[in-house]
Design an enzyme around this catalytic site. Structure first.
Site, PDB file in Angstrom:
ATOM      1  N   HIS A  71      46.820  36.600  33.325  1.00 18.15           N
ATOM      2  CA  HIS A  71      46.749  35.608  34.408  1.00 18.15           C
ATOM      3  C   HIS A  71      45.402  34.893  34.352  1.00 18.15           C
ATOM      4  O   HIS A  71      44.430  35.325  34.952  1.00 18.15           O
ATOM      5  CB  HIS A  71      46.931  36.323  35.757  1.00 18.15           C
ATOM      6  CG  HIS A  71      46.995  35.425  36.946  1.00 18.15           C
ATOM      7  ND1 HIS A  71      48.150  35.199  37.651  1.00 18.15           N
ATOM      8  CD2 HIS A  71      46.040  34.690  37.566  1.00 18.15           C
ATOM      9  CE1 HIS A  71      47.908  34.372  38.652  1.00 18.15           C
ATOM     10  NE2 HIS A  71      46.630  34.048  38.634  1.00 18.15           N
ATOM     11  N   HIS A  81      43.519  30.893  34.329  1.00 15.30           N
ATOM     12  CA  HIS A  81      43.648  29.446  34.513  1.00 15.30           C
ATOM     13  C   HIS A  81      42.954  28.752  33.349  1.00 15.30           C
ATOM     14  O   HIS A  81      41.867  28.193  33.500  1.00 15.30           O
ATOM     15  CB  HIS A  81      43.055  29.041  35.864  1.00 15.30           C
ATOM     16  CG  HIS A  81      43.740  29.714  37.015  1.00 15.30           C
ATOM     17  ND1 HIS A  81      44.920  29.254  37.539  1.00 15.30           N
ATOM     18  CD2 HIS A  81      43.456  30.845  37.707  1.00 15.30           C
ATOM     19  CE1 HIS A  81      45.317  30.057  38.530  1.00 15.30           C
ATOM     20  NE2 HIS A  81      44.442  31.033  38.640  1.00 15.30           N
ATOM     21  N   ASP A 132      42.212  36.575  36.525  1.00 14.35           N
ATOM     22  CA  ASP A 132      42.238  35.321  37.303  1.00 14.35           C
ATOM     23  C   ASP A 132      41.122  34.410  36.798  1.00 14.35           C
ATOM     24  O   ASP A 132      40.573  33.604  37.540  1.00 14.35           O
ATOM     25  CB  ASP A 132      42.080  35.611  38.807  1.00 14.35           C
ATOM     26  CG  ASP A 132      42.631  34.490  39.688  1.00 14.35           C
ATOM     27  OD1 ASP A 132      43.343  33.607  39.170  1.00 14.35           O
ATOM     28  OD2 ASP A 132      42.322  34.494  40.896  1.00 14.35           O
ATOM     29  N   HIS A 163      51.623  35.041  43.068  1.00  8.71           N
ATOM     30  CA  HIS A 163      50.315  35.032  43.741  1.00  8.71           C
ATOM     31  C   HIS A 163      50.535  35.463  45.185  1.00  8.71           C
ATOM     32  O   HIS A 163      51.348  34.871  45.892  1.00  8.71           O
ATOM     33  CB  HIS A 163      49.724  33.612  43.684  1.00  8.71           C
ATOM     34  CG  HIS A 163      48.687  33.336  44.730  1.00  8.71           C
ATOM     35  ND1 HIS A 163      47.341  33.271  44.462  1.00  8.71           N
ATOM     36  CD2 HIS A 163      48.806  33.110  46.066  1.00  8.71           C
ATOM     37  CE1 HIS A 163      46.678  33.003  45.574  1.00  8.71           C
ATOM     38  NE2 HIS A 163      47.542  32.906  46.577  1.00  8.71           N
ATOM     39  N   ARG A 165      43.523  42.377  47.250  1.00 11.05           N
ATOM     40  CA  ARG A 165      42.699  41.406  47.984  1.00 11.05           C
ATOM     41  C   ARG A 165      42.361  41.821  49.410  1.00 11.05           C
ATOM     42  O   ARG A 165      41.395  41.331  49.993  1.00 11.05           O
ATOM     43  CB  ARG A 165      43.334  40.021  47.951  1.00 11.05           C
ATOM     44  CG  ARG A 165      44.525  39.851  48.859  1.00 11.05           C
ATOM     45  CD  ARG A 165      45.096  38.449  48.739  1.00 11.05           C
ATOM     46  NE  ARG A 165      44.082  37.432  48.947  1.00 11.05           N
ATOM     47  CZ  ARG A 165      44.053  36.243  48.308  1.00 11.05           C
ATOM     48  NH1 ARG A 165      44.977  35.942  47.426  1.00 11.05           N
ATOM     49  NH2 ARG A 165      43.134  35.375  48.593  1.00 11.05           N
TER      50      ARG A 165
END
Ligand code: ZN
Length: 390
Positions: A62, A64, A286, A196, A228
């Site tokens: 995962h 970006h 991430d 997500h 989280r």
């Protein structure tokens, strides 16, 4: 290219003892105790492995890769990833995703970046779509993207339980998951749905509803950011005990811990203590996502950028600080994601599989060398191969 690693202690991820590894071209040709003598008129690289451990190359599911963020306006859009960031983290396989912004970040751009990184030496895959449902795809259909485009291994990251989510209803989400699943079945791919999760109170409830009201198995989903907050983390443990995969995000600045966030290394330790199946736990970075940073007074200071190097850092912390056994910790970034993504040549050190390896120093567990598809990318802590523009 021939690489011989002599007398190295192997975690495949299971502990295998001291062995020799022979790499021919892009594959692991042999792992065993037999002493190998190379007598060929071609150059061979010999690495003394006596002070090193060999791990499978790390998989970051995962990232970006084309940049993320933008939640603070256009100036907060983060830049594309560079090859060196990936290699320094010991990552040899990466899955690229879009994020909140599916308008200025396109699937075409994501695909092109993944192809570029592959040309530079690492193995790359992508998810089709972004936060939003209905999903923006390359071919106009999720199923067609999964079946027809080699790099597409699933759909995501679809945002749920978040104020930035497109708030899909349950039926939309069921259809999307079914399309990814059937596309995956027909093409022998994962068709995984990367989810997500935000801080919303619905947490994992949508996924549990789908599992309870359809024939779709819980393993079709790969929910991320489960560490989280403490509530989501607690439900995540129950979800994993139901048979689901749970992914913990490693990219966050420990100096600026968000309230209640569970550090990924600690999350592994707690899960194992709670009796979660070690095959259900994964970490992803991430990487390249935006990380707002606040000062001691809680005031916004600047935007940081998630780092792929945080992936192995958390695994190392799990071993050195939290006493998680090495093989259990590295499973979270090798064998487990390989299985979830159905990457059959990845995630293990075995003859016949892709020659993706990370060599680390025994005492410090610091990365010494990285080999991706049989090419040395980093050696004695120095990058050998840099990206085209670095
Ligand atoms: Zn996310």
């Amino acid at each position: 290219m021939i690489i011989l690693i002599e007398g190295v202690e192997i975690y495949s991820p299971e502990y295998k003892g001291i062995k020799n590894i022979l790499i021919l071209d892009d594959k692991i040709a042999y792992i065993g105790e037999e002493k190998i003598k190379i007598d060929l008129p071609v150059s061979a690289k010999v690495i003394d492995g006596s002070k090193l451990y060999a791990f499978p190359g790390f998989i970051d599911g995962h990232v970006h890769i084309t940049g993320g963020g933008g939640e603070g306006g256009f100036s907060t859009r983060t830049p594309e990833i560079m090859l060196s960031d990936i290699i320094e983290g010991g990552v040899t396989t990466i899955v690229g995703c879009l994020g909140t912004d599916g308008i200025t970040r396109s699937m075409e751009n994501l695909y092109a970046k993944a192809k570029g990184l592959e040309e530079e030496g690492v193995s790359t895959y992508i998810y089709t779509g972004s936060y939003r449902v209905p999903v923006s795809t390359l071919t106009g259909s999720v199923m067609k993207d999964v079946m027809m485009i080699d790099k597409v291994v699933g759909v995501g990251e679809i945002a749920l339980s978040d104020h930035r989510s497109s708030q899909p209803n349950l039926e939309e989400l069921k259809r999307l998951t079914a399309d990814a699943r059937v596309g995956g079945i027909l093409s022998q791919k994962a068709g995984i749905v990367n989810i997500h999760l935000g801080d919303g109170k619905r947490m994992l409830n949508y996924l549990i509803d789908i599992v309870n009201t359809t024939e779709i198995p819980i393993t079709q989903f790969w929910p991320t950011h489960v560490n989280r907050n403490p509530y989501l983390f607690k439900q995540g443990i129950e979800y994993a005990k139901m048979g689901g995969f749970i992914d913990f995000t490693t990219s966050s600045d420990p100096v600026f811990w968000e309230e209640g966030e569970v550090k990924a290394s600690k999350a592994i330790k707690i899960c194992l203590e709670e009796g979660v199946d070690e095959e259900k736990i994964t970490l992803t970075s991430d990487g390249q996502g935006s990380l707002p940073q606040f000062n001691e007074k809680g005031e916004f200071v600047k935007l940081g950028i998630g780092k792929v190097t945080s992936l192995y850092k958390e695994v190392r912390d799990a071993v050195l600080e939290d006493n998680v056994p090495i093989e259990k910790a590295i499973k979270c970034i090798t064998q487990n994601p390989a299985k979830i993504l159905k990457l059959r040549n990845k995630g293990r050190l075995e003859a016949g599989l892709d020659a993706d390896l990370v060599l680390v120093e025994k005492e410090s567990l610091e990365i010494d060398a990285v080999i991706a598809m049989g090419k040395i990318m980093m050696e004695q802590k120095k990058l050998v191969k840099r990206g085209t523009f670095e």
